[in-house]
Design an enzyme around this catalytic site. Structure first.
Site, PDB file in Angstrom:
ATOM      1  N   LYS A  14      63.994  72.289  88.535  1.00 21.82           N
ATOM      2  CA  LYS A  14      63.997  70.637  87.729  1.00 21.82           C
ATOM      3  C   LYS A  14      62.758  71.249  86.936  1.00 21.82           C
ATOM      4  O   LYS A  14      62.704  71.063  86.072  1.00 21.82           O
ATOM      5  CB  LYS A  14      63.917  70.113  88.670  1.00 21.82           C
ATOM      6  CG  LYS A  14      65.391  70.246  89.824  1.00 21.82           C
ATOM      7  CD  LYS A  14      65.262  68.880  90.045  1.00 21.82           C
ATOM      8  CE  LYS A  14      63.962  69.202  92.089  1.00 21.82           C
ATOM      9  NZ  LYS A  14      64.416  70.513  92.585  1.00 21.82           N
ATOM     10  N   ARG A  89      63.982  61.284  95.170  1.00 27.98           N
ATOM     11  CA  ARG A  89      65.530  62.406  95.879  1.00 27.98           C
ATOM     12  C   ARG A  89      66.027  61.009  96.962  1.00 27.98           C
ATOM     13  O   ARG A  89      66.447  61.951  98.367  1.00 27.98           O
ATOM     14  CB  ARG A  89      63.905  63.059  96.777  1.00 27.98           C
ATOM     15  CG  ARG A  89      64.027  64.169  96.362  1.00 27.98           C
ATOM     16  CD  ARG A  89      63.003  65.020  97.015  1.00 27.98           C
ATOM     17  NE  ARG A  89      62.941  66.403  96.816  1.00 27.98           N
ATOM     18  CZ  ARG A  89      62.509  67.205  96.253  1.00 27.98           C
ATOM     19  NH1 ARG A  89      61.383  66.946  94.554  1.00 27.98           N
ATOM     20  NH2 ARG A  89      62.343  68.849  95.478  1.00 27.98           N
ATOM     21  N   ARG A 128      60.033  83.122  94.033  1.00 26.47           N
ATOM     22  CA  ARG A 128      59.066  82.868  93.807  1.00 26.47           C
ATOM     23  C   ARG A 128      57.951  82.459  95.156  1.00 26.47           C
ATOM     24  O   ARG A 128      56.349  82.784  94.860  1.00 26.47           O
ATOM     25  CB  ARG A 128      58.769  81.212  93.488  1.00 26.47           C
ATOM     26  CG  ARG A 128      58.046  80.500  93.087  1.00 26.47           C
ATOM     27  CD  ARG A 128      58.264  79.239  92.570  1.00 26.47           C
ATOM     28  NE  ARG A 128      58.554  78.593  93.278  1.00 26.47           N
ATOM     29  CZ  ARG A 128      59.127  76.843  93.158  1.00 26.47           C
ATOM     30  NH1 ARG A 128      59.304  76.424  92.144  1.00 26.47           N
ATOM     31  NH2 ARG A 128      59.289  76.208  94.645  1.00 26.47           N
ATOM     32  N   ARG A 134      52.826  78.884  97.657  1.00 22.97           N
ATOM     33  CA  ARG A 134      53.141  77.735  98.121  1.00 22.97           C
ATOM     34  C   ARG A 134      53.636  77.920  99.733  1.00 22.97           C
ATOM     35  O   ARG A 134      54.525  79.161  99.809  1.00 22.97           O
ATOM     36  CB  ARG A 134      54.994  77.071  97.075  1.00 22.97           C
ATOM     37  CG  ARG A 134      54.264  76.693  95.798  1.00 22.97           C
ATOM     38  CD  ARG A 134      54.975  75.567  95.523  1.00 22.97           C
ATOM     39  NE  ARG A 134      55.614  74.415  95.731  1.00 22.97           N
ATOM     40  CZ  ARG A 134      57.116  74.490  95.281  1.00 22.97           C
ATOM     41  NH1 ARG A 134      56.965  74.222  94.057  1.00 22.97           N
ATOM     42  NH2 ARG A 134      58.258  73.620  95.765  1.00 22.97           N
ATOM     43  N   ARG A 146      64.654  72.757 103.504  1.00 23.98           N
ATOM     44  CA  ARG A 146      64.490  71.330 102.543  1.00 23.98           C
ATOM     45  C   ARG A 146      66.053  71.631 101.991  1.00 23.98           C
ATOM     46  O   ARG A 146      66.208  71.152 101.260  1.00 23.98           O
ATOM     47  CB  ARG A 146      63.817  72.571 101.310  1.00 23.98           C
ATOM     48  CG  ARG A 146      62.639  72.421 101.203  1.00 23.98           C
ATOM     49  CD  ARG A 146      61.751  73.233 100.787  1.00 23.98           C
ATOM     50  NE  ARG A 146      61.815  72.998  99.569  1.00 23.98           N
ATOM     51  CZ  ARG A 146      61.184  74.092  98.293  1.00 23.98           C
ATOM     52  NH1 ARG A 146      60.690  75.301  98.877  1.00 23.98           N
ATOM     53  NH2 ARG A 146      61.169  74.092  97.487  1.00 23.98           N
TER      54      ARG A 146
HETATM   55  P1  B4P Z   1      61.785  75.531  89.908  1.00 23.36           P
HETATM   56  O1  B4P Z   1      61.947  74.785  88.676  1.00 23.36           O
HETATM   57  O2  B4P Z   1      60.481  74.770  90.434  1.00 23.36           O
HETATM   58  O3  B4P Z   1      62.729  74.278  90.997  1.00 23.36           O
HETATM   59  P2  B4P Z   1      62.503  72.904  91.094  1.00 23.36           P
HETATM   60  O4  B4P Z   1      64.533  72.486  91.207  1.00 23.36           O
HETATM   61  O5  B4P Z   1      61.843  71.961  90.364  1.00 23.36           O
HETATM   62  O6  B4P Z   1      62.041  72.771  92.617  1.00 23.36           O
HETATM   63  P3  B4P Z   1      61.319  72.301  93.896  1.00 23.36           P
HETATM   64  O7  B4P Z   1      62.662  71.654  94.762  1.00 23.36           O
HETATM   65  O8  B4P Z   1      60.700  73.330  94.893  1.00 23.36           O
HETATM   66  O9  B4P Z   1      60.386  71.319  93.882  1.00 23.36           O
HETATM   67  P4  B4P Z   1      59.236  70.251  93.893  1.00 23.36           P
HETATM   68  O10 B4P Z   1      58.170  70.413  93.567  1.00 23.36           O
HETATM   69  O11 B4P Z   1      60.374  68.575  93.360  1.00 23.36           O
HETATM   70  O12 B4P Z   1      62.279  76.767  90.660  1.00 23.36           O
HETATM   71  C1  B4P Z   1      62.522  77.472  91.372  1.00 23.36           C
HETATM   72  C2  B4P Z   1      61.501  79.212  90.775  1.00 23.36           C
HETATM   73  O13 B4P Z   1      63.456  79.794  90.239  1.00 23.36           O
HETATM   74  C3  B4P Z   1      60.863  79.016  90.017  1.00 23.36           C
HETATM   75  O14 B4P Z   1      60.762  80.363  90.817  1.00 23.36           O
HETATM   76  C4  B4P Z   1      61.683  79.480  88.745  1.00 23.36           C
HETATM   77  O15 B4P Z   1      60.922  80.324  87.786  1.00 23.36           O
HETATM   78  C5  B4P Z   1      62.735  80.081  89.021  1.00 23.36           C
HETATM   79  N1  B4P Z   1      64.174  80.044  88.245  1.00 23.36           N
HETATM   80  C6  B4P Z   1      64.123  78.471  87.263  1.00 23.36           C
HETATM   81  N2  B4P Z   1      65.278  78.500  86.754  1.00 23.36           N
HETATM   82  C7  B4P Z   1      65.461  79.832  86.880  1.00 23.36           C
HETATM   83  C8  B4P Z   1      66.938  80.308  86.336  1.00 23.36           C
HETATM   84  N3  B4P Z   1      67.552  79.828  85.180  1.00 23.36           N
HETATM   85  N4  B4P Z   1      66.973  81.292  86.495  1.00 23.36           N
HETATM   86  C9  B4P Z   1      66.366  82.360  87.340  1.00 23.36           C
HETATM   87  N5  B4P Z   1      65.240  81.679  87.945  1.00 23.36           N
HETATM   88  C10 B4P Z   1      64.854  80.878  87.598  1.00 23.36           C
HETATM   89  O16 B4P Z   1      59.268  69.521  95.870  1.00 23.36           O
HETATM   90  C11 B4P Z   1      59.022  70.245  96.567  1.00 23.36           C
HETATM   91  C12 B4P Z   1      58.770  69.567  97.807  1.00 23.36           C
HETATM   92  O17 B4P Z   1      57.446  68.841  97.678  1.00 23.36           O
HETATM   93  C13 B4P Z   1      59.742  69.008  98.219  1.00 23.36           C
HETATM   94  O18 B4P Z   1      60.572  70.381  99.552  1.00 23.36           O
HETATM   95  C14 B4P Z   1      59.465  67.573  99.308  1.00 23.36           C
HETATM   96  O19 B4P Z   1      59.152  68.037 100.683  1.00 23.36           O
HETATM   97  C15 B4P Z   1      58.253  67.077  98.496  1.00 23.36           C
HETATM   98  N6  B4P Z   1      59.318  66.081  97.570  1.00 23.36           N
HETATM   99  C16 B4P Z   1      58.798  65.858  96.430  1.00 23.36           C
HETATM  100  N7  B4P Z   1      58.891  65.281  95.444  1.00 23.36           N
HETATM  101  C17 B4P Z   1      59.911  64.018  96.426  1.00 23.36           C
HETATM  102  C18 B4P Z   1      60.400  63.197  96.299  1.00 23.36           C
HETATM  103  N8  B4P Z   1      60.396  62.378  95.673  1.00 23.36           N
HETATM  104  N9  B4P Z   1      60.059  62.078  98.136  1.00 23.36           N
HETATM  105  C19 B4P Z   1      59.967  63.147  98.751  1.00 23.36           C
HETATM  106  N10 B4P Z   1      59.353  64.930  98.747  1.00 23.36           N
HETATM  107  C20 B4P Z   1      58.865  64.771  98.081  1.00 23.36           C
END
Ligand code: B4P
Length: 196
Positions: A14, A89, A128, A134, A146
């Protein structure tokens, strides 16, 4: 006004894809994960409260994240559209977002859901965690917690938007460029006849 939600489990890409989408379409990026990490780094009371949940792989309470999004929407009233990344979420967050957007006489245009197999999610997040600093990416138990939170609390958000015909799935386990291409196709279809 175009308002997108980028939806999917932790590690589905995302954050990665949001960066590319804002560059191409000029939408304003609202990531609750980034906002919470900013608060944690600044050691604000909100950040210290959020850390207790994030370090265990749990979702932060709804009222905290809804309040954050509400003030960001107010602060960016002139935006031509938003991309919501990692929000909503829970169903309560989705209902709150619908109300906030209705007050601004707008609504969610589409939800794009990235689908990635679970073993690939775990591999990406732990990978990552080797460099990101993190705490929620470093420990396999937390990463798995998670994913459990996602299935129990976040997956039902899909039904909320599917009921309004606004939910599309996109294969999220190609290369970053391949996934971006699939997302752009969905966004371009949406934009036919609309001005961004
Ligand atoms: P990201 O792109 O970083 O993944 P994400 O889906 O954004 O992740 P996440 O769920 O951790 O994020 P958030 O900060 O929202 O990619 C992950 C990895 O994969 C990276 O290293 C990237 O390089 C790699 N990658 C991406 N695309 C790829 C591809 N095509 N091929 C290979 N590798 C690839 O959440 C963090 C925490 O914050 C949650 O657990 C929760 O505790 C809290 N939180 C956030 N929003 C919340 C909400 N609305 N309500 C309650 N808690 C919340």
């Amino acid at each position: 006004m175009v308002n997108l939600i980028l939806f999917g489990p932790p590690g589905s890409g995302k954050g990665t894809q949001s960066t590319k989408i804002i560059e191409k379409y000029g939408l304003l990026h609202l990531s609750t994960g980034d906002l919470l990490r900013f608060e944690m780094a600044a050691k604000t009371p909100l950040g210290q409260e959020a850390r207790k949940f994030i370090d265990q792989g749990l979702l932060v309470p709804d009222e905290v994240v809804i309040g954050m999004i509400s003030s960001k929407l107010d602060a960016n009233a002139e935006a031509r559209g938003f991309i919501f990344d990692g929000f909503p979420r829970t169903t309560a967050q989705a209902e709150a977002l619908d109300k906030l957007l209705a007050l601004k006489k707008t609504s969610i245009s589409i939800v794009l859901a990235l689908e990635v197999p679970e073993d690939e999610l775990i591999r990406r997040l732990l990978n990552r965690g080797l460099t990101s600093g993190r705490s929620d990416d470093a420990d396999e138990k937390v990463v798995k917690a998670r994913i459990v939170e996602y299935h129990s609390k976040t997956a039902p958000v899909a039904d909320h938007y599917a009921r309004f015909g606004k939910f599309r799935t996109v294969k999220g386990n190609g290369t970053e460029a391949e996934v971006f291409d699939l997302l752009c196709r969905e966004i371009d279809n949406l934009l036919v006849g609309e001005e961004v």
